[in-house]
Design an enzyme around this catalytic site. Structure first.
Site, PDB file in Angstrom:
ATOM      1  N   CYS A  39       0.633  -1.215  -0.047  1.00 25.87           N
ATOM      2  CA  CYS A  39      -0.083   0.117   0.087  1.00 25.87           C
ATOM      3  C   CYS A  39       1.218   1.439   0.375  1.00 25.87           C
ATOM      4  O   CYS A  39       1.422   1.203   0.928  1.00 25.87           O
ATOM      5  CB  CYS A  39      -0.998  -0.179   1.326  1.00 25.87           C
ATOM      6  SG  CYS A  39      -1.482   1.722   1.478  1.00 25.87           S
ATOM      7  N   CYS A  77       0.123   3.710   2.618  1.00 23.61           N
ATOM      8  CA  CYS A  77       0.477   3.483   4.317  1.00 23.61           C
ATOM      9  C   CYS A  77       2.117   3.292   4.125  1.00 23.61           C
ATOM     10  O   CYS A  77       2.573   4.369   4.926  1.00 23.61           O
ATOM     11  CB  CYS A  77       0.249   1.838   4.195  1.00 23.61           C
ATOM     12  SG  CYS A  77      -1.241   1.269   4.378  1.00 23.61           S
TER      13      CYS A  77
END
Length: 125
Positions: free
Chosen positions: A30, A33
């Site tokens: 991600c 992230c």
């Protein structure tokens, strides 16, 4: 205090033993992230009295599912075993600092009363 890795094995114990826990639900693939990770880590260094924890949603799918995590990163703030914040999205440093400040100032007795009121209202409808 550095961030700790939460798993289904240490999750309940971590929340029971600590009155203030920030949890970052994330995954290695991600992009947002990965962008949020250094912000979260820096906040953990600046707030050594709080517990900063990460849940790898790929490795801990059961845990992520139990909190209905549908989008990552999702940041959750738990005070006195009560979730007081849970929102998806990577926060910039200023927003994370502000959120921590607001969560520190919460009157948890008031929060619990409000939750009880909402739950009793839900039961009546």
């Amino acid at each position: 205090m550095a961030t700790i890795e939460l798993t289904k094995d240490n999750f309940n114990e971590t929340l029971t033993d600590n009155e203030f826990v920030l949890i970052d639900f994330w995954a290695s693939w991600c992009g947002p992230c990965r962008q949020f990770a250094p912000v979260f880590e820096k906040a953990s260094e600046e707030n050594p009295d709080l517990v900063f924890a990460k849940v790898d949603t790929e490795a801990q799918q059961e845990l992520a599912a139990s909190f209905d995590i549908r989008s990552i990163p999702t940041l959750m703030v738990v005070r006195d075993k009560t979730v007081v914040y849970a929102q998806p999205g990577a926060l910039p440093k200023e927003s994370l600092d502000d959120l921590i400040g607001q969560a520190r100032e919460l009157d948890m007795d008031e929060v619990r009363k409000e939750i009880e009121k909402q739950q009793s209202g839900d039961a009546q409808s």
